[in-house]
Design a protein around this motif. Sequence first.
Motif, short mmCIF file in Angstrom:
data_model
loop_
_atom_site.label_atom_id
_atom_site.label_comp_id
_atom_site.label_asym_id
_atom_site.label_seq_id
_atom_site.Cartn_x
_atom_site.Cartn_y
_atom_site.Cartn_z
N SER A 5 0.82 -1.22 0.00
CA SER A 5 0.00 0.00 0.00
C SER A 5 0.85 1.27 0.00
CB SER A 5 -0.95 0.01 1.20
OG SER A 5 -0.23 0.11 2.41
N MET A 29 -6.40 12.68 -3.78
CA MET A 29 -5.74 11.61 -3.04
C MET A 29 -4.48 12.17 -2.37
SD MET A 29 -6.24 8.90 -6.17
CE MET A 29 -6.02 7.34 -5.34
N GLU A 32 -1.38 9.91 -1.30
CA GLU A 32 -0.74 8.99 -2.22
C GLU A 32 0.50 9.58 -2.90
OE1 GLU A 32 -1.56 5.93 -2.29
OE2 GLU A 32 -3.50 6.05 -1.26
N ASP A 216 -12.33 9.07 -9.28
CA ASP A 216 -13.39 8.33 -8.58
C ASP A 216 -13.13 6.82 -8.66
OD1 ASP A 216 -14.77 10.63 -7.92
OD2 ASP A 216 -16.16 10.49 -9.61
N ILE A 219 -10.01 5.75 -6.59
CA ILE A 219 -10.30 5.76 -5.15
C ILE A 219 -11.16 4.56 -4.77
CG2 ILE A 219 -11.58 7.00 -3.34
CD1 ILE A 219 -10.68 9.62 -4.78
N HIS A 220 -12.14 4.24 -5.60
CA HIS A 220 -13.01 3.09 -5.34
C HIS A 220 -12.21 1.79 -5.29
CE1 HIS A 220 -16.54 0.51 -5.45
NE2 HIS A 220 -16.06 -0.10 -6.51
N LEU A 222 -8.94 1.45 -4.62
CA LEU A 222 -8.09 1.45 -3.42
C LEU A 222 -8.94 1.15 -2.17
CD1 LEU A 222 -5.62 4.44 -3.95
CD2 LEU A 222 -5.30 2.02 -4.47
N ASP A 223 -10.18 1.64 -2.15
CA ASP A 223 -11.08 1.33 -1.04
C ASP A 223 -11.33 -0.18 -0.96
OD1 ASP A 223 -11.42 3.95 -0.21
OD2 ASP A 223 -13.28 4.26 -1.34
N GLU A 224 -11.67 -0.76 -2.11
CA GLU A 224 -12.01 -2.18 -2.16
C GLU A 224 -10.83 -3.05 -1.74
OE1 GLU A 224 -13.54 -3.19 -6.05
OE2 GLU A 224 -15.57 -3.24 -5.23
N GLN A 226 -8.24 -2.07 0.01
CA GLN A 226 -7.63 -1.54 1.24
C GLN A 226 -6.15 -1.21 1.01
OE1 GLN A 226 -8.58 -4.67 4.13
NE2 GLN A 226 -10.39 -3.53 4.74
N HIS A 228 -5.05 2.14 0.44
CA HIS A 228 -4.74 3.55 0.65
C HIS A 228 -3.46 3.69 1.49
CE1 HIS A 228 -8.22 5.45 -1.16
NE2 HIS A 228 -8.99 4.52 -0.62
N GLU A 230 -1.11 5.45 4.21
CA GLU A 230 -1.22 6.30 5.39
C GLU A 230 -0.20 7.44 5.27
OE1 GLU A 230 -0.77 4.04 8.90
OE2 GLU A 230 -2.37 2.63 8.41
#
Length: 268
Positions: A5, A29, A32, A216, A219-220, A222-224, A226, A228, A230
């Motif tokens: 990540s 983002m 990132e 969009d 981001i979706h 990376l959400d799915e 996990q 992202h 820190e």
Amino acid sequence: MKEFSDLPIGIIDSGVGGLTVMDELLNRMPNEQFLYIGDDARCPYGNRSPQEVVKFTQELISALNEFGVKMVVIACNTATAFALEHVQPMFNFPIIGVIEPGARTAVKKSVSKQIVVLGTSGTVKSQAYDHAILALSPDACVHGLACPEFVPIVERGVYKLAEADQVVEKTLAPLSSETFDAVILGCTHFPLLSHFIRKHLPAETELITSGSATADTAIHILDELQLHREASTKRISTFYTTGNPAHFALIVKDWLHIADPVVEKLVL
């Protein structure tokens, strides 16, 4: 998954045009890191054969793979049209393009569903936007207009000059007899000419760029997954070009407002 990540998101384009997509990604983002490759030495892709575009795209993503990335954005409409489906199964990270997100936004914003696509010759001939739009809205009417002179103007860095305005006016003249309410800038170089493009279109026209919609999608994903990053350390954006690093850096400074961008020469 933390180590993976922390890797940057890779962005490829035929030249500097993908910086318009990167601008959206940087804003949306903030944690990132990004690694950008512009293939200026072989730009434009719009008059290349599909086989060449697939080969070039594979080479650029292979270079990103060597550097280490967790996702790749093909910020080039021609490469998305011809190469996306070919390269997606070849690598172990998600690869997204810019056509489907742009089509989705256009369908959402167009009331009449009369949509114009401005693109390179290759993108217009591929009818990739036609297929993407009609899959979302079967009753839509799509009119493609090739704009082969736009990319060279942007790559030369003269996109703010009167010369650019004249080329845009001449290129868009055929649209004077068309009816439409939305125009897709179907090349990521074209937003750098948007001030002139808007000038020569009807005032109420929706001008669609794919950057926000592509962000969009990224981001979706990376959400799915996990994935992202820190914000434990300051983010870094690195740029590579197969062309002239000094010239590339000038456009990065102008468009992304990065004071001292790190731009290195990439030899494929």
